[in-house]
Enzyme design. Structure first.
Site, short mmCIF file in Angstrom:
data_model
loop_
_atom_site.label_atom_id
_atom_site.label_comp_id
_atom_site.label_asym_id
_atom_site.label_seq_id
_atom_site.Cartn_x
_atom_site.Cartn_y
_atom_site.Cartn_z
N GLU A 257 14.42 8.55 6.43
CA GLU A 257 13.12 8.96 5.98
C GLU A 257 12.23 9.81 7.10
OE1 GLU A 257 13.61 10.22 2.85
OE2 GLU A 257 15.16 9.07 2.27
N GLU A 286 18.42 17.45 6.04
CA GLU A 286 19.49 16.60 6.10
C GLU A 286 19.97 16.17 7.71
OE1 GLU A 286 20.90 12.82 4.23
OE2 GLU A 286 19.29 14.40 3.91
#
Length: 491
Positions: A257, A286
């Site tokens: 994250e 991502e």
């Protein structure tokens, strides 16, 4: 004030309201009282109605029609490209449908969480049926006669199609399957055992986040069921989760994250609260979380530093050397959970979801048959049966909140990360010496300079080309995986 200036002023307010809506979502996951769910659904629906109205406001269309893009610079043209696409897309979706999707998915999130806790698929399926039907309606409105699922993918990875994704996955699958088989047939590294206090995990996870440059003056870490990153610019929040038997879950969820957050925090301040002030696509997003988590965070150099941090925090935890610890961190295990999957098997989890959700959206798979289809496919791909719904069809939040078309971007992110890692290591040949000290600044600086600061300036594929000098390809990722795990497992 020019038409472009009027457009950007109007868009600035819309972007700010979008951040408010995002904060409501963060609050719902992180700290909202359980009983507030029904009211929050109404609040989210109201915010979506306001945002939808602004996104299709006639002022936007008038300004777009009046702008001469030939008079704009690269930044201006990119801003207009994003605004025009959103305007045209949103105009295709009826306002009442957009509000209903926001309301139902907000409610569905709580129902999914309870069903997951209760192992109750039947209790969730009627709500999922609602979500699927609403998303199909949205997809049909967006596709205007084209592929419904392509219209959904375009929300997360612009200009990518399901056919292109399927071709990429088909090309990757044989080498992934072969590597998985070879690894699981070899002697495995030592497994981590023991109990690791949650408070100590959180203390160390804050240190890990800081080591990757997470700016706590403009962010925070909270614990949730399903980790995520929320926000942009000056307010970017991350979440994680703890397991006393598996601290790696906490550590690597956090680093993952932080990769997302670093992208948002690294974007040029000049783009704040504009369309360029967010990551350009979920695949590119991502790529940042994956290169932070895997190529850097699970690499031999950084795990050597992490080994010392764990000894300082937990004392003797049963692993004797940094080399053994590197193997333990990267141990390939049988398992059910996508977010806990190792690098070798992770993309197989995504391929399963991609095929199932595509079939759902195209009407080739009924919601009532989803659990059986999931379990059959999992058994075929991984060789053992799903033991309970929370390890199977109920494990991910994405479908409950309507994120169809999102899953394939995880594997696209892995592919992009492989390309970026190859280019970064060519540019910074002494990188591992710094990572071994827990110093990621040169690596994260390279990523910020070559990719993160540009936000949504370029299209997704062009963003990767700009950073690496090459078109995206799955080959660097596959080469990296075979070299890394071939070494660990002595293949």
């Amino acid at each position: 004030m020019s038409a472009y200036e009027q457009l950007m002023a109007f868009t600035h307010t819309t972007q700010a309201l979008g951040e408010v809506a995002g904060r409501l979502g963060w609050d719902q996951e992180a700290i909202m009282p359980v009983g507030a769910g029904p009211q929050r659904a109404e609040e989210m629906a109201a915010m979506e109605s306001v945002l939808h109205a602004r996104r299709i406001d006639p002022k936007v269309g008038e300004c777009l029609a009046a702008i001469d893009e030939a008079q704009l610079d690269e930044v201006g043209r990119a801003q207009v490209r994003h605004i025009r696409k959103l305007f045209e897309r949103t105009s295709k979706v009826p306002a009442d449908l957009a509000a209903e999707i926001a309301k139902v998915t907000s409610r569905a999130q709580g129902i999914w969480a309870q069903a997951r806790s209760d192992e109750d698929v039947a209790g969730f399926l009627p709500t999922l049926e609602e979500v699927v039907n609403l998303k199909r309606q949205e997809g049909q409105a967006l596709a205007t006669g084209g592929d419904v699922y392509d219209a959904m993918v375009d929300d997360y990875e612009p200009e990518m199609t399901a056919e292109e994704i399927a071709a990429m996955f088909d090309a990757m699958r044989p080498r992934l399957v072969a590597l998985r088989a070879a690894v699981l047939a070899a002697d495995a590294p030592q497994k981590l055992t023991g109990t690791f206090a949650a408070d100590k995990q959180m203390a160390l996870t804050s240190k890990l986040a800081a080591s990757f440059g997470y700016d706590f003056d403009h962010g925070r870490i909270d614990c949730v069921t399903h980790p995520f990153c929320s926000g942009s610019g000056k307010d970017v929040r991350i979440t994680t989760r703890t397991s006393e038997s598996d601290p790696f879950n906490c550590f690597y969820s956090t680093i993952h994250e932080v990769g997302h957050a670093a992208y948002e925090q690294g974007i040029d301040d000049a783009y704040l609260l504009t369309p360029l002030g967010r990551g350009v696509s979920m695949g590119v997003h991502e790529s940042q979380s994956r290169i932070y988590e895997n190529q850097m965070g699970r690499g031999r150099a950084y795990t050597g530093w992490l080994f010392e941090q764990m000894k300082a925090e937990f004392g003797d935890f049963g692993i004797d050397t940094a080399d053994a610890f590197y193997g333990t961190v990267n141990r390939v295990n049988d398992g059910y959970i996508r977010t806990e999957a190792d690098e070798v098997q992770y993309n197989l989890h995504i391929m399963l979801r991609f095929d199932l959700e595509r079939a759902l959206m195209l009407g080739d798979l009924a919601v009532g048959d989803l659990e059986a289809a999931w379990n059959d496919r999992f058994k075929a791909d991984f060789g053992y049966a799903v033991d309970k719904p929370s390890n199977g069809v109920l494990q991910d939040v994405h479908w409950s909140v309507g994120l169809f078309g999102y899953f394939p971007t995880y594997s696209l992110g892995n592919v992009y990360a492989g390309c970026l890692n190859e280019a970064m290591r060519a540019a910074v040949p002494n990188l591992d010496a710094q990572l071994a000290q827990g110093d990621t600044s040169v690596a994260t600086g390279w990523l910020r300079e070559n990719l993160q600061q540009h936000g949504g300036l370029r299209k997704p594929a062009d963003t990767i080309v700009h950073a690496t000098g090459k078109a995206p390809s799955g080959e660097p990722l596959l080469d990296y995986l075979e070299a890394k795990f071939g070494g660990i497992y002595k293949l």
